[in-house]
Write an enzyme that holds these catalytic residues in place. Structure first.
Site, short mmCIF file in Angstrom:
data_model
loop_
_atom_site.label_atom_id
_atom_site.label_comp_id
_atom_site.label_asym_id
_atom_site.label_seq_id
_atom_site.Cartn_x
_atom_site.Cartn_y
_atom_site.Cartn_z
N HIS A 366 49.66 45.91 34.99
CA HIS A 366 49.38 45.28 36.30
C HIS A 366 50.61 44.64 36.93
O HIS A 366 50.48 43.96 37.95
CB HIS A 366 48.32 44.19 36.15
CG HIS A 366 46.99 44.68 35.71
ND1 HIS A 366 45.98 45.01 36.60
CD2 HIS A 366 46.48 44.91 34.48
CE1 HIS A 366 44.91 45.40 35.93
NE2 HIS A 366 45.18 45.36 34.64
N LYS A 558 45.18 34.59 48.22
CA LYS A 558 45.68 35.17 46.96
C LYS A 558 46.36 34.03 46.21
O LYS A 558 46.58 32.97 46.78
CB LYS A 558 46.68 36.29 47.24
CG LYS A 558 47.77 35.91 48.24
CD LYS A 558 48.63 37.12 48.64
CE LYS A 558 48.02 38.02 49.69
NZ LYS A 558 47.51 39.28 49.14
N ARG A 559 46.67 34.24 44.93
CA ARG A 559 47.42 33.22 44.21
C ARG A 559 48.71 32.90 44.94
O ARG A 559 49.28 33.75 45.63
CB ARG A 559 47.71 33.70 42.79
CG ARG A 559 46.51 33.62 41.87
CD ARG A 559 46.00 32.20 41.74
NE ARG A 559 46.88 31.38 40.93
CZ ARG A 559 46.68 31.10 39.64
NH1 ARG A 559 45.59 31.54 39.04
NH2 ARG A 559 47.54 30.38 38.96
N LYS A 564 54.61 36.91 46.70
CA LYS A 564 53.57 37.21 47.68
C LYS A 564 53.93 36.65 49.07
O LYS A 564 53.30 36.98 50.06
CB LYS A 564 52.24 36.63 47.22
CG LYS A 564 51.69 37.28 45.94
CD LYS A 564 50.42 36.59 45.46
CE LYS A 564 49.95 37.09 44.10
NZ LYS A 564 49.25 38.39 44.15
N THR A 666 44.05 43.63 45.74
CA THR A 666 42.67 44.10 45.92
C THR A 666 42.01 43.33 47.07
O THR A 666 41.09 43.83 47.69
CB THR A 666 41.85 43.90 44.62
OG1 THR A 666 42.14 42.60 44.08
CG2 THR A 666 42.18 44.96 43.60
N LYS A 670 39.32 44.38 50.27
CA LYS A 670 38.13 43.64 50.67
C LYS A 670 38.20 43.27 52.15
O LYS A 670 37.20 43.38 52.89
CB LYS A 670 37.99 42.36 49.83
CG LYS A 670 37.77 42.63 48.35
CD LYS A 670 38.04 41.39 47.48
CE LYS A 670 38.22 41.83 46.02
NZ LYS A 670 38.73 40.74 45.17
C1 26Q Z 1 50.31 35.70 30.69
C2 26Q Z 1 50.77 34.95 29.62
C3 26Q Z 1 50.28 33.69 29.38
C4 26Q Z 1 49.32 33.18 30.22
C5 26Q Z 1 48.86 33.92 31.28
C6 26Q Z 1 49.36 35.18 31.52
C7 26Q Z 1 48.86 35.97 32.67
C8 26Q Z 1 47.60 35.76 33.19
C9 26Q Z 1 47.14 36.48 34.26
C10 26Q Z 1 49.64 36.95 33.25
C11 26Q Z 1 49.18 37.66 34.32
C12 26Q Z 1 47.91 37.45 34.85
C13 26Q Z 1 47.35 38.16 35.98
C14 26Q Z 1 47.95 39.13 36.63
C15 26Q Z 1 47.32 39.74 37.80
O1 26Q Z 1 46.30 39.29 38.28
N1 26Q Z 1 47.90 40.82 38.32
C16 26Q Z 1 47.35 41.47 39.48
O2 26Q Z 1 46.45 42.47 39.05
C17 26Q Z 1 45.74 43.03 40.14
C18 26Q Z 1 44.73 44.01 39.59
O3 26Q Z 1 45.35 45.17 39.14
C19 26Q Z 1 46.69 43.68 41.12
O4 26Q Z 1 45.96 44.10 42.24
C20 26Q Z 1 47.77 42.69 41.57
O5 26Q Z 1 48.74 43.34 42.36
C21 26Q Z 1 48.42 42.07 40.35
O6 26Q Z 1 49.35 41.07 40.73
#
Ligand code: 26Q
Length: 824
Positions: A366, A558-559, A564, A666, A670
């Site tokens: 991702h 978004k976050r 971003k 995503t 939406k």
């Molecule tokens: C990693 C290590 C320790 C703690 C947390 C994490 C962590 C947690 C969540 C690392 C990454 C995430 C989330 C990533 C994420 O949401 N990525 C997004 O995924 C979507 C679905 O595929 C994409 O549409 C987005 O582009 C992408 O940023």
């Protein structure tokens, strides 16, 4: 039985029977009555009534899958961002109307009751919400599937603003119970941690390993039914809660006494306490590794137990029955865990076990952001999971000797790069490399992202295994993200398109025939207006800010992350403000900029950007000189249920990441599905959205991936833009003044510094002019109401591809190879 079901289902056609059922639950499940019941009690009673349908069908589905011994996908994810379930379940059961009518006769409003439900916020953002859309689609399409994750006691923090700054509070989504989940103590698992590995030799000199764990943790499963649309299949989301193990701790720690044992209990229960609030960064913390291992080990044991129930000790069918999808590398520890189970426990030969693993795992990437690629220090690994470290070393040794050596003979540079172990003063385990090596398929989440995964992230792996890396473009469920969140638009669509569009989203294409029809345009715009009126009410309730629903609603949700580029949006807003101050007649439609975003609590710059947006908003919103032509709103605590209110009201969708950084996005899907016009870069799924909607119906700006690469190659200097664009210079200088922070000059200066002194890592300034021009284009389009309506309609009509059912069908065809299972 059949008769009983018919009788049971019959009441869902009959308001009177349904009312009786809800009241029955009010009395006997909630222990209250009609006169003194709170809204929460009514909500609970309604959920209990709905569950009569849900649990019945869940049991029937599980039974059928067992009897038919179906192949199933096991979706491993540290996050499932489910949101609220009542309205979604009513929609998918197709009883929303009858329930709403029954409640109305009881003097209750279904929408008000739905507000009583806390969001199930067991995820951060895109990746977690994708998992939730995917389980919805899997059930809708009738595929045998189970989602595995963690039953966090606290989901993603709730967000408040104190004087404009983000303050986090714990989320307690199930403090007072949760009607949707069932505890399954009969399926508890025991999970080892820490300790040491003993090497043994038998009389023939064969080696075997025994892990003597230092601790045992109990995993308690909670099942949440996932109702497919049409309600034939009800799959399960199984979330594990950690507890102290009764056997182990109480006996072994008796010597240390009763209280010491209690301390151990607290530690055990810490594992599933809280979701890590990071998004696209790696935390590298011991507790996070324990979370990952804990839920993977529980889930693998659960899978093996179920497999053995049908096949005993015969492993020959395992790869036919089981596929495990890794949602990013977060659950990659499942790979050495399955190896351990097969080699150490089932006494299988290494080669055979590895063969099985390579047919079971598939991995979704991702992100390309280097700071998000997971690495664990070898030292930590050795402490928490000593046997898994040995297994990883063995996987790596064989991979480098047998595989890499054949394709890249003698090439140590490539070996260093592909090794699971990163050498250096701190040796690290690279979870990405492990995932690629063990998986039979690796997919990116949008065309451009998958292309970059091949060309930039894993080019050598692509050369070794030319068919392993692939693409599955993300999608979103139209049940939640159109039918249920935008009932007015759904009703309009129903008048012009077959009513099965929620499972056949390409049928929306039909709406394009109406894009030029003045009457249809009017109806479409009128619905958008009504949704904006509703959002305006939410905005006033939440922030006290009054906005005009006639204004253009421009939404970025978004976050919060520098890549971003919320800061690009902010700088542009400041430029508009400046234009209005200098020329009160500056021509533009009334505009409202609306933000929703949480920052990771430890991400300093993201929090500064939130603060800056709030400060700028405060100043602009109370400045009477600009005559309400510009408003800025930052809605606190962005979450799934708030998204459902914002998205139907959006005129403009901000998708402005630096090209090459947003894997897919995503929210972009939406918003476009609900008729918002995208202003976006050529990044992630924006590119495919533009392809589907046509270039005339989205507003694209900024550098593309190749231009970004070229710019960096020539040495990007943000000061060039500062000196060559006077408006940009003035806006950036504002950050250093006290214009937005009276009496506190320089409070926002770090943002300016990040964009100039620290090199502007995400080329914000390089894209500013192009972004500003794109907004001018939007202004012109918006004023031409017919033109705008046409674009919006075509957007909605063109989103068929972004149905998560299509994504799931792609996974099934290219990776999982499942057969749908009919539930009687
Ligand atoms: C990693 C290590 C320790 C703690 C947390 C994490 C962590 C947690 C969540 C690392 C990454 C995430 C989330 C990533 C994420 O949401 N990525 C997004 O995924 C979507 C679905 O595929 C994409 O549409 C987005 O582009 C992408 O940023």
């Amino acid at each position: 039985m059949a008769k009983k079901n018919t009788q049971q289902d019959a009441k869902w056609l009959d308001k009177k029977a349904l009312k009786d059922c809800i009241i029955h639950h009010l009395h006997s499940t909630l222990g209250t009555d009609e006169n003194k019941a709170s809204k929460k009690a009514w909500w609970n009673a309604t959920c209990a009534a709905v569950n009569e349908l849900v649990f019945e069908r869940a049991t029937r589905t599980q039974k059928t899958h067992y009897q038919q011994d179906t192949r199933a996908v096991h979706y491993f994810s540290l996050e499932f961002l489910m949101g609220r379930l009542l309205k979604n379940n009513l929609t998918n059961l197709q009883v929303d109307q009858v329930v709403s009518d029954a409640l109305a006769e009881l003097g209750l409003d279904i929408n008000e009751l739905a507000e009583e439900e806390p969001d199930m916020a067991l995820g951060n953002g895109g990746l977690g919400r994708l998992a939730a859309c995917f389980v919805d689609s899997l059930a809708t399409l009738g595929y045998p599937a189970i989602g595995y994750g963690i039953h966090y006691e606290h989901g993603l923090f709730t967000q408040d603003f104190h004087h404009g700054r983000q303050v986090e509070r714990p989320d307690s989504w199930r403090e007072y119970g949760n009607p949707w989940e069932i505890c399954r103590p009969e399926s508890i698992q025991e999970i080892p941690l820490y300790g040491y590995v003993e090497t043994r030799y038998d009389e023939n000199g064969n080696i075997s390993k025994e892990w003597h764990p230092g601790r045992i943790i109990k995993g308690v499963p909670w099942d949440i039914p996932v109702v497919g649309y049409g309600a034939k299949t009800v799959n399960i989301l199984r979330l594990w809660e950690s507890r102290a193990s009764d056997f182990f701790n109480w006996d072994v720690f008796n010597a240390g006494g009763y209280l010491d044992a209690q301390v151990e209990n607290v530690q055990a229960e810490t594992i599933s306490k809280v979701l890590y609030p990071n998004d696209n960064t790696d935390a590298g913390k011991e507790l996070r590794l324990m979370q990952q291992y804990f839920f993977c080990a529980c889930s693998i044991k659960d899978i093996v137990r179920r497999y053995k129930r049908a096949h005993g000790d015969d492993w020959s069918e395992f790869t036919k029955q089981i596929v495990i999808q890794l949602n990013d590398t977060h659950p990659a520890i499942a790979i050495p865990e399955l190896m351990r189970i097969l080699v150490d426990r089932a006494n299988m030969q290494w080669d055979k076990a590895w063969d099985i693993c390579q047919q079971v795992f598939a991995y979704t990437n991702h992100t390309l952001l280097p700071e998000a690629l997971e690495k664990w220090s070898v030292r930590l690994f050795e402490k928490v999971l000593p046997r898994h470290l040995e297994i990883i070393y063995e996987i790596n040794r064989r991979f480098l000797e047998d595989v890499v050596e054949k394709v890249y003979p003698g090439n140590d540079a490539v070996k260093r790069k592909l090794s699971i172990i990163e050498e250096g003063h701190q040796k690290m385990v690279r979870m990405g490399n492990l995932s690629v090596i063990a998986s039979f398929k690796v997919n990116g989440v949008a065309e451009i992202h998958s292309k970059l995964v091949k060309s930039d992230l894993f080019p050598e792996f692509d050369k070794i295994w030319p068919n392993k890396l692939t693409n599955v473009t993300n999608g979103v469920t139209p049940r939640r993200w159109l039918k249920s969140c935008n009932p007015l638009l759904s009703d309009l669509i129903n008048k012009h398109v077959d009513e099965d569009w929620p499972v056949n989203l390409y049928k929306l294409k039909r709406l394009a025939d109406k894009a030029d029809d003045a009457e249809f345009q009017q109806a479409f715009l009128a619905i958008k207006y009504q949704n904006k009126v509703k959002l305006a009410q939410v905005i006033e309730q939440e922030t006290g800010i009054k906005v005009d629903p006639e204004a253009m609603f421009d939404i970025q949700i978004k976050r919060l992350h520098e890549y971003k580029r919320q800061q690009l949006n902010l700088i542009h807003i400041m430029a508009l403000y400046k234009r209005l101050l200098e020329n009160p007649n500056y021509e533009m439609p009334k505009r409202v900029f609306i933000f929703g975003a949480k920052a990771a609590p430890g991400y300093h710059m993201a929090k500064e950007i939130i603060y800056a947006i709030n400060r700028v908003a405060e100043k602009i919103n109370q400045d009477s000189r600009i005559k309400d032509k510009l408003k800025v709103v930052f809605l606190p605590n962005y979450r799934v249920s708030l998204a459902e209110k914002m998205i139907p009201a959006a005129d403009v969708s901000e998708q402005i990441s630096l090209a090459g950084k947003e894997a897919s996005g995503t929210g972009n899907m939406k918003l476009a599905l609900n008729g918002a016009i995208t202003i976006g870069t050529l990044d992630g799924a924006n590119i495919e959205i533009a392809e589907e909607a046509g270039e005339d119906n989205v507003v694209i700006f900024g550098l593309d991936v190749d231009q970004v690469k070229a710019k960096r190659a020539h040495g990007y200097n943000p000061w060039d833009h500062y000196y060559s664009n006077n408006e940009l210079k003035c806006v950036l200088d504002w950050f250093e003044s006290d214009f937005f922070t009276p009496g506190k000059p320089g409070e926002l200066a770090e943002i300016k510094r990040s964009l100039l002194d620290y090199g502007d890592s995400y080329l914000t300034l390089a894209d500013f002019e192009s972004y500003s021009d794109a907004h001018k284009k939007l202004d012109k389009l918006f004023i031409d109401r017919a033109r705008w309506a046409k674009m919006a309609i075509i957007n909605t009509a063109s989103m068929g591809k972004f149905n998560s059912d299509r994504s799931i069908q792609d996974y099934v065809d290219r990776i999982w190879h499942l057969t749908p299972c009919t539930i009687k």
